[in-house]
Design a protein around this motif. Structure first.
Motif, mmCIF file in Angstrom:
data_model
loop_
_atom_site.group_PDB
_atom_site.id
_atom_site.type_symbol
_atom_site.label_atom_id
_atom_site.label_comp_id
_atom_site.label_asym_id
_atom_site.label_seq_id
_atom_site.Cartn_x
_atom_site.Cartn_y
_atom_site.Cartn_z
ATOM 1 N N TYR A 1 0.838 -1.135 -0.089
ATOM 2 C CA TYR A 1 0.027 -0.016 -0.186
ATOM 3 C C TYR A 1 0.860 1.333 -0.198
ATOM 4 O O TYR A 1 0.548 2.422 -0.506
ATOM 5 N N TRP A 2 1.967 1.136 0.722
ATOM 6 C CA TRP A 2 2.928 2.361 0.668
ATOM 7 C C TRP A 2 3.484 2.622 -0.757
ATOM 8 O O TRP A 2 3.709 3.621 -0.977
ATOM 9 N N PHE B 1 0.832 4.110 -2.688
ATOM 10 C CA PHE B 1 0.466 5.577 -2.399
ATOM 11 C C PHE B 1 1.795 6.318 -3.000
ATOM 12 O O PHE B 1 1.348 7.484 -3.548
ATOM 13 N N SER B 2 2.994 5.992 -2.874
ATOM 14 C CA SER B 2 4.078 6.695 -3.455
ATOM 15 C C SER B 2 3.858 6.894 -4.917
ATOM 16 O O SER B 2 4.102 7.929 -5.418
ATOM 17 N N THR B 3 3.354 5.922 -5.470
ATOM 18 C CA THR B 3 3.107 6.095 -7.016
ATOM 19 C C THR B 3 1.912 7.092 -7.250
ATOM 20 O O THR B 3 2.105 8.035 -7.943
ATOM 21 N N PHE C 1 -8.034 5.472 -10.403
ATOM 22 C CA PHE C 1 -8.608 4.141 -9.490
ATOM 23 C C PHE C 1 -9.141 2.942 -10.177
ATOM 24 O O PHE C 1 -9.758 2.186 -9.583
ATOM 25 N N THR C 2 -8.726 3.101 -11.407
ATOM 26 C CA THR C 2 -8.915 1.869 -12.177
ATOM 27 C C THR C 2 -7.586 1.160 -12.893
ATOM 28 O O THR C 2 -7.577 -0.092 -13.076
ATOM 29 N N THR C 3 -6.474 1.581 -12.742
ATOM 30 C CA THR C 3 -5.195 1.167 -13.139
ATOM 31 C C THR C 3 -4.143 1.131 -12.146
ATOM 32 O O THR C 3 -3.230 0.119 -12.132
ATOM 33 N N ILE C 4 -3.800 2.165 -11.361
ATOM 34 C CA ILE C 4 -2.935 2.280 -10.409
ATOM 35 C C ILE C 4 -3.270 1.781 -8.996
ATOM 36 O O ILE C 4 -2.608 0.990 -8.556
ATOM 37 N N ILE C 5 -4.570 2.058 -8.628
ATOM 38 C CA ILE C 5 -5.036 1.026 -7.438
ATOM 39 C C ILE C 5 -5.522 -0.034 -7.778
ATOM 40 O O ILE C 5 -6.449 -0.197 -8.569
ATOM 41 N N ILE D 1 -8.536 2.003 2.686
ATOM 42 C CA ILE D 1 -7.197 2.578 2.030
ATOM 43 C C ILE D 1 -7.580 3.445 0.969
ATOM 44 O O ILE D 1 -6.565 4.562 0.657
ATOM 45 N N GLN D 2 -8.467 3.098 -0.011
ATOM 46 C CA GLN D 2 -8.765 3.852 -1.166
ATOM 47 C C GLN D 2 -9.229 5.272 -0.491
ATOM 48 O O GLN D 2 -8.843 6.419 -1.279
ATOM 49 N N PHE D 3 -10.050 5.128 0.355
ATOM 50 C CA PHE D 3 -10.662 6.533 0.865
ATOM 51 C C PHE D 3 -9.643 7.207 1.448
ATOM 52 O O PHE D 3 -9.395 8.605 1.200
ATOM 53 N N GLY D 4 -8.340 6.677 2.135
ATOM 54 C CA GLY D 4 -7.266 7.564 2.588
ATOM 55 C C GLY D 4 -6.514 8.289 1.450
ATOM 56 O O GLY D 4 -6.178 9.327 1.705
ATOM 57 N N TYR D 5 -6.206 7.448 0.492
ATOM 58 C CA TYR D 5 -5.665 8.006 -0.761
ATOM 59 C C TYR D 5 -6.530 9.363 -1.385
ATOM 60 O O TYR D 5 -5.916 10.233 -1.450
ATOM 61 N N GLY D 6 -7.869 9.049 -1.065
ATOM 62 C CA GLY D 6 -8.552 10.470 -1.549
ATOM 63 C C GLY D 6 -8.555 11.309 -0.691
ATOM 64 O O GLY D 6 -8.472 12.761 -1.397
#
Length: 216
Positions: free
Chosen positions: A4-5, A8-10, A138-142, A150-155
């Motif tokens: 996940y890190w 997230f870095s990407t 949200f469809t290719t990187i995540i 985790i996705q919510f945190g990215y947002g």
């Protein structure tokens, strides 16, 4: 957790390049900051961050994919965004030279906070390129298996990072020495940004016309 890190870095790196590159958001923040001062730029920046909330929300619930796959909806958003950018570009290109003003005079010319906020919000919210960016993110990187939390945190990060970037840009442009130097040329900044927005608007309308032709 390590994966996940890495993810997230990407995301953070891609977002940094995307948000720092000149575009509609950059143009309106620069224009309002140099034309009306720091407070106006701050409110536009907050409006842009609020616009990111929309993109993050529909990406999290999968609506971005629906928008991209629904021809008429995508075309409508593309056309609306293009026309809006053309409108604010036309307003900016009409800018006239400005005379020296005191701080109190400058404050009296500032647009209302609500108007500045709405300008930023609509500019980002109708930015179809932002839709494509978030769709790709949200469809290719995540990864699909990444938990919703985790996705919510990215947002949340994308919203906060965008807001902070444009707040910093406003602060930088309105530093006394920079602001006073650019103030006399701010109408040229307006005109340049306006021309760029009009060109972007025409490009989007060209894409919209091509889509109509392909579907028709």
């Amino acid at each position: 957790m390590l994966s996940y890190w890495s993810e997230f870095s990407t995301i953070a790196l891609i977002h940094l390049f995307a948000v720092a590159s000149p575009g509609p958001d950059f143009a309106v923040v620069s224009r309002y900051s140099l034309s009306f001062g720091r407070k106006a730029g701050y409110w536009v920046s907050l409006g842009i961050a609020a616009g990111i909330v929309i993109h993050v929300t529909y990406s999290l619930v999968g609506v971005a994919l629906i928008i991209h796959q629904t021809d008429w909806l995508y075309q409508t958003l593309l056309c609306a965004g293009a026309l809006y950018l053309g409108f604010i570009g036309t307003q900016a290109i009409k800018a006239k030279p400005r005379k020296d003003m005191s701080d109190s005079e400058l404050a009296s010319t500032q647009p209302r906070k609500r108007k500045a906020f709405i300008v930023g919000f609509i500019t980002n919210g109708l930015n179809v390129k932002a839709t494509i960016f978030f769709l790709t993110l949200f469809t290719t990187i995540i990864a699909p298996e990444t938990p919703f939390s985790i996705q919510f945190g990215y947002g949340v990060y994308l919203i906060v990072a965008t807001g902070l970037w444009f707040l910093f840009l406003t602060w930088l442009l309105t530093q006394p020495r920079i602001f006073k130097t650019l103030w006399h040329y701010s109408h040229w900044v307006d005109r340049t940004m306006g021309a760029a927005l009009i060109l972007l608007s025409l490009k989007l309308l060209w894409e919209w016309a091509n889509l109509i032709e392909l579907i028709g």
